[in-house]
Design a protein around this motif. Structure first.
Motif, PDB file in Angstrom:
ATOM      1  N   UNK A  58      65.453  10.753  45.091  1.00  0.00           N
ATOM      2  CA  UNK A  58      66.188  11.374  46.193  1.00  0.00           C
ATOM      3  C   UNK A  58      65.215  12.013  47.179  1.00  0.00           C
ATOM      4  N   UNK A  59      65.187  11.499  48.399  1.00  0.00           N
ATOM      5  CA  UNK A  59      64.321  12.082  49.427  1.00  0.00           C
ATOM      6  C   UNK A  59      64.754  13.501  49.792  1.00  0.00           C
ATOM      7  N   UNK A  64      63.480  19.186  49.667  1.00  0.00           N
ATOM      8  CA  UNK A  64      64.002  20.530  49.401  1.00  0.00           C
ATOM      9  C   UNK A  64      63.129  21.253  48.380  1.00  0.00           C
ATOM     10  N   UNK A  65      62.819  20.591  47.282  1.00  0.00           N
ATOM     11  CA  UNK A  65      61.990  21.224  46.251  1.00  0.00           C
ATOM     12  C   UNK A  65      60.558  21.455  46.723  1.00  0.00           C
ATOM     13  N   UNK A  72      58.224  19.784  44.681  1.00  0.00           N
ATOM     14  CA  UNK A  72      58.441  18.351  44.837  1.00  0.00           C
ATOM     15  C   UNK A  72      57.768  17.545  43.751  1.00  0.00           C
ATOM     16  N   UNK A  73      56.617  18.026  43.276  1.00  0.00           N
ATOM     17  CA  UNK A  73      55.894  17.328  42.223  1.00  0.00           C
ATOM     18  C   UNK A  73      56.602  17.486  40.874  1.00  0.00           C
ATOM     19  N   UNK A  74      57.092  18.689  40.612  1.00  0.00           N
ATOM     20  CA  UNK A  74      57.841  18.884  39.364  1.00  0.00           C
ATOM     21  C   UNK A  74      59.115  18.033  39.370  1.00  0.00           C
ATOM     22  N   UNK A  75      59.783  17.949  40.521  1.00  0.00           N
ATOM     23  CA  UNK A  75      61.000  17.140  40.605  1.00  0.00           C
ATOM     24  C   UNK A  75      60.699  15.672  40.321  1.00  0.00           C
ATOM     25  N   UNK A  76      59.568  15.165  40.846  1.00  0.00           N
ATOM     26  CA  UNK A  76      59.218  13.755  40.664  1.00  0.00           C
ATOM     27  C   UNK A  76      58.399  13.516  39.400  1.00  0.00           C
ATOM     28  N   UNK A  77      58.342  14.511  38.525  1.00  0.00           N
ATOM     29  CA  UNK A  77      57.703  14.403  37.211  1.00  0.00           C
ATOM     30  C   UNK A  77      56.183  14.305  37.272  1.00  0.00           C
ATOM     31  N   UNK A 181      56.078  14.072  49.678  1.00  0.00           N
ATOM     32  CA  UNK A 181      56.685  12.964  50.418  1.00  0.00           C
ATOM     33  C   UNK A 181      55.951  11.660  50.122  1.00  0.00           C
ATOM     34  N   UNK A 182      54.616  11.711  50.020  1.00  0.00           N
ATOM     35  CA  UNK A 182      53.853  10.507  49.696  1.00  0.00           C
ATOM     36  C   UNK A 182      54.213   9.949  48.333  1.00  0.00           C
ATOM     37  N   UNK A 183      54.474  10.817  47.360  1.00  0.00           N
ATOM     38  CA  UNK A 183      54.905  10.366  46.035  1.00  0.00           C
ATOM     39  C   UNK A 183      56.231   9.617  46.157  1.00  0.00           C
ATOM     40  N   UNK A 184      57.158  10.210  46.913  1.00  0.00           N
ATOM     41  CA  UNK A 184      58.465   9.547  47.094  1.00  0.00           C
ATOM     42  C   UNK A 184      58.278   8.194  47.778  1.00  0.00           C
ATOM     43  N   UNK A 185      57.441   8.138  48.818  1.00  0.00           N
ATOM     44  CA  UNK A 185      57.227   6.896  49.552  1.00  0.00           C
ATOM     45  C   UNK A 185      56.618   5.827  48.656  1.00  0.00           C
ATOM     46  N   UNK A 186      55.585   6.185  47.888  1.00  0.00           N
ATOM     47  CA  UNK A 186      54.942   5.207  47.010  1.00  0.00           C
ATOM     48  C   UNK A 186      55.875   4.751  45.892  1.00  0.00           C
ATOM     49  N   UNK A 187      56.812   5.600  45.514  1.00  0.00           N
ATOM     50  CA  UNK A 187      57.758   5.235  44.464  1.00  0.00           C
ATOM     51  C   UNK A 187      58.766   4.187  44.941  1.00  0.00           C
TER      52      UNK A 187
END
Length: 325
Positions: A58-59, A64-65, A72-77, A181-187
């Motif tokens: 979820x972007x 938000x996190x 944001x890093x904790x949210x994306x594990x 955001x980069x983690x989300x994009x690469x995912x």
């Protein structure tokens, strides 16, 4: 233009060549997503990505996190990266908002007895008519006045350092948001689309633009952190230089050689610091341009069309190598 050349090799030479190619493939696989060469042993090599795959895609929640340190890093594990960011931001927050104000209050309290002494000797100087006593009182007053000025200088230095640390805290949080955001994009999937070096150079003239063009948002965040910290530190050190220059100008009128020498040493010290920050900011900026161009050049390194090897074991050995020129 693409050239295909057929070469015949003896078995030992072939094994050496394939071993060399395998080493390249293994080292590349540790950094980028492997392409499809048609060789099962290469295509099935494990890939170790810095950005761990996660189902939390979820972007809005990522952004938000990311408003919180490491959120944001904790949210994306990505718990290790998030933990480092959280620890660093908490340490800087403590230093900026708690420790530095406490130090300044402590300086104020330590200087109070010396300020009282300056006032006492100044009052005594106004009451005496004896030249000898006046000279003695002036010597004592100047000694305590120098101590008070030293405390005042320390307080000024700590305040400017606090401003610089605040800038590094802001820069670190900017990196926190960009990297999340980069983690989300690469995912969403890694691309091997060929990037233009010319466009990367043009975008890189704007700080961080080349990294954003290459979708390296974490690198862009690091660049912004470095530039924000460096240029704020330039400003704070320049402020201290101007402060000490003015102090030295006043002291020269009092013919206080000892204090003038101390102020000259502080001016030299902070000029060196300022110049180091200037060079550091310039090097970071120039490095970001080169980094953007190199990343654009290697953007399609994983493409199977860029480098493919297809051995044929039928009596002799045949290798087909395709290189783009």
């Amino acid at each position: 233009m693409q050239k295909a050349t057929k070469l015949n090799f003896s078995q030992p030479i072939l094994e050496l060549l394939l071993g060399f190619i395998l080493c390249i493939a293994v080292s590349a696989s540790a950094q980028i997503q492997s392409g499809k060469t048609g060789i099962e042993s290469l295509d099935t090599l494990p890939v170790y990505e810095w950005d761990i795959e996660t189902e939390r895609n979820s972007l809005p929640l990522t952004m938000l996190f990311s408003l919180f340190p490491g959120g944001g890093h904790f949210y994306s594990e990505h718990y290790v990266r998030g933990g480092f960011i959280l620890a660093a931001e908490l340490a800087l927050t403590y230093e900026v908002f708690i420790n530095k104000p406490l130090q300044q209050d402590r300086r104020f309290e330590q200087a109070k007895p010396y300020r009282d002494s300056v006032g006492k000797y100044t009052e005594a100087m106004l009451k005496t008519d004896s030249p000898e006593e006046l000279s003695l009182l002036r010597t004592k007053r100047d000694r305590f006045a120098n101590l008070v000025r030293g405390f005042s200088d320390k307080k000024m230095e700590e305040e400017d350092l606090r401003k610089a640390e605040m800038a590094w805290l802001v820069g670190l949080h900017v990196y926190n948001i960009f990297d999340a955001f980069g983690i989300w994009m690469n995912n969403q999937g890694h691309s091997v689309e060929k990037k233009s070096m010319g466009k990367a150079l043009a975008f890189a003239l704007i700080p961080g633009g080349g990294q954003i063009y290459n979708r390296d948002f974490g690198k862009a965040g690091l660049l912004y952190m470095g530039l924000i910290g460096a240029f704020t530190s330039i400003g704070t050190t320049q402020h201290l230089i101007e402060y000490y220059l003015e102090r030295r100008r006043v002291i020269r009128g009092e013919n206080n050689l000892e204090e003038e020498e101390r102020l000259t040493e502080r001016i030299t010290h902070y000029r060196k610091n300022r110049n180091q920050y200037i060079w550091g900011g310039a090097i970071i900026y120039l490095y970001s341009i080169g980094d953007a161009m190199v990343d654009a050049l290697l953007s399609d390194f994983d493409s199977p069309l860029h480098f493919a090897v297809a051995p044929v074991f039928s009596g002799g050995v045949q290798a087909s190598i395709g290189l783009d020129f």
